[in-house]
Design an enzyme around this catalytic site. Structure first.
Site, PDB file in Angstrom:
ATOM      1  N   LYS A  19      40.357  -9.878 -54.573  1.00 22.12           N
ATOM      2  CA  LYS A  19      41.624  -9.517 -55.214  1.00 22.12           C
ATOM      3  C   LYS A  19      42.780  -9.535 -54.205  1.00 22.12           C
ATOM      4  CE  LYS A  19      39.532  -9.268 -59.067  1.00 22.12           C
ATOM      5  NZ  LYS A  19      38.655  -8.322 -59.683  1.00 22.12           N
TER       6      LYS A  19
HETATM    7  C1  LIG Z   1      37.853  -7.970 -60.926  1.00 19.31           C
HETATM    8  C2  LIG Z   1      38.241  -7.564 -62.274  1.00 19.31           C
HETATM    9  C3  LIG Z   1      37.743  -6.398 -62.868  1.00 19.31           C
HETATM   10  C4  LIG Z   1      36.674  -5.559 -62.229  1.00 19.31           C
HETATM   11  O1  LIG Z   1      37.051  -5.037 -60.996  1.00 19.31           O
HETATM   12  P1  LIG Z   1      35.947  -4.346 -60.064  1.00 19.31           P
HETATM   13  O2  LIG Z   1      36.791  -3.603 -59.062  1.00 19.31           O
HETATM   14  O3  LIG Z   1      35.159  -5.440 -59.431  1.00 19.31           O
HETATM   15  O4  LIG Z   1      35.129  -3.451 -60.895  1.00 19.31           O
HETATM   16  C5  LIG Z   1      38.219  -6.031 -64.106  1.00 19.31           C
HETATM   17  N1  LIG Z   1      39.117  -6.789 -64.758  1.00 19.31           N
HETATM   18  C6  LIG Z   1      39.600  -7.935 -64.241  1.00 19.31           C
HETATM   19  C7  LIG Z   1      40.607  -8.721 -65.014  1.00 19.31           C
HETATM   20  C8  LIG Z   1      39.162  -8.366 -62.992  1.00 19.31           C
HETATM   21  O5  LIG Z   1      39.618  -9.523 -62.490  1.00 19.31           O
END
Ligand SMILES: *Cc1c(COP(=O)(O)O)cnc(C)c1O
Length: 404
Positions: free
Chosen positions: A191
């Site tokens: 991210k």
């Molecule tokens: C990555 C992601 C998640 C989940 O995030 P985590 O921190 O890995 O649990 C949820 N929604 C979207 C749109 C994502 O890209």
């Protein structure tokens, strides 16, 4: 470059982390302080994050999936309730609704160049059982919050923002994550900012914040840190809560990453602008969504749409042969076996079209403009191969070579 750096088979990976001496020093400082969870560093990270988003409360959690689960619990979702969600998202958005016993109801996206939830399609799926809408800011671009909030207000629904792609993005000067009743952020490794695993919940609502805080930590009425400081000697348990806390080591990394975020997002936007300029000229048959976006995006993803009938596996294979990693954001959630078995057979034409044709190109702050240029020319070649154009072009090249 350190000797410990992981090797990647990719000349240009899809995403990359920016971790350096500052993050190392921050983690070392926590280790030496020897207080590892629910302490001052986490509190400071939460305060920093609240300042970034302008939200009254920011609560650090283990990941965004836990954030979404807690959001649903704090808003009281349960069996019999329906929550409208996009299908063009990571599966966690829908899974988290299922954890509460509620039913995710999938709605379509806005357009082939705007992959966010359609307010009109969401409106068509509202029933007396609908409790809330989860909005995903796909790729770091704001969804149409004006229309979605107006719809929610008309029907008395809560809006939860899945801001996993969009920390630091704004719309009309207001941070994404601060528009709905609750915002859920991810600090997963790929991210815009990362703590390895990690997440954050934001809200302005006192009661929601209190419930989130309880549920994050076993439903206990006083916390380890308060007991450590002598503020409390015992505790009660008022709900079967969870352990969804973030630790001090990750919070320390998060504070450094948060400082880097504005500049990292600026760089992402500049690189994405270069993609948007070069792609249409180099490969006119490629769809380039988000030529316009609402507000100031976070530049998380750079999707392209292959023309109808193009061979996507071939396209991605040709990119791989050139050392360039690509991905698919996303295979639509309503088409996965589990959700099909739940009886979600509703067609979502735009979501399905994008799901079948989308390819995500590399985008991260460490990419150079020259890298973007080579991704673009590789994409033009890969597209020629994936649409059979290459077969027609090859004899031309060979016949002209014969006259040399
Ligand atoms: C990555 C992601 C998640 C989940 O995030 P985590 O921190 O890995 O649990 C949820 N929604 C979207 C749109 C994502 O890209």
């Amino acid at each position: 470059m350190t000797t410990e750096q992981a090797t990647t088979p990719w000349r240009i990976p899809l995403a990359d982390v920016d971790l350096g001496a500052e993050e190392e020093a921050a983690v070392l400082a926590v280790l030496r302080r020897r207080w590892l969870s629910m302490g001052e560093v986490t509190a400071a990270f939460e305060a920093d994050f609240a300042a970034l988003t302008g939200a009254r409360y920011a609560l650090a959690v283990t990941n965004c999936t836990a954030a979404l689960h807690l959001a649903g619990l704090a808003l009281g979702w349960g069996p019999g309730d329906e929550v409208i969600v996009p299908s063009l998202t990571f599966v966690a958005t829908a899974n988290a609704v299922r954890y509460t016993g509620a039913t995710p109801v999938f709605a379509d996206i806005t357009a082939l160049d705007d992959f966010s939830l359609s307010a009109a399609d969401a409106a068509a799926r509202i029933t007396p059982r609908t409790r809330a809408i989860i909005v995903v800011h796909y790729g770091g671009h704001a969804a149409d919050m004006g229309a979605l909030l107006a719809l929610a207000e008309r029907h008395g629904l809560d809006v939860v923002e899945d801001v996993a792609h969009a920390p630091g993005a704004t719309l009309d000067g207001r941070a994404l994550g601060a528009w709905g009743r609750i915002g859920c952020f991810s600090f997963f490794a790929n991210k815009n900012m990362t703590t390895g695993e990690g997440g954050m919940i934001t809200t302005d609502d006192d009661d929601v914040a209190a419930r989130l805080r309880l549920l994050r930590s076993h439903g206990m009425t006083s916390l380890t840190w308060d007991r450590h400081r002598g503020h409390a000697f015992s505790y009660d348990v008022v709900a079967p809560g969870y352990n969804y806390r973030l630790d001090e080591l990750r919070a320390a990394i998060g504070r450094v990453q948060l400082q880097k975020l504005p500049e990292a997002n600026r760089r992402r936007r500049a690189l994405d602008a270069l993609y948007r300029e070069l792609l249409p000229a180099a490969a006119p048959a490629l769809g380039v969504p988000y030529q316009q976006s609402r507000g100031i995006p976070a530049g998380h993803l750079r999707p392209v749409l292959l023309p109808v009938g193009a061979d996507r596996a071939r396209f991605m294979g040709e990119m791989k042969a050139r050392g360039i990693q690509t991905s698919i954001h996303y295979p639509p959630v309503h088409r996965f076996s589990y959700y099909r078995e739940q009886g979600n057979a509703t067609p979502l034409p735009l979501t399905e079209a994008v799901g079948a044709r989308v390819v995500t190109l590399p985008l991260y702050p460490g990419l150079s403009p020259a890298d973007v240029e080579s991704v673009v020319s590789a994409a033009a070649e890969a597209l020629a191969a994936a649409t059979g154009m290459e077969m027609e072009m090859r004899p031309l090249v060979e016949s002209s070579a014969a006259y040399d």
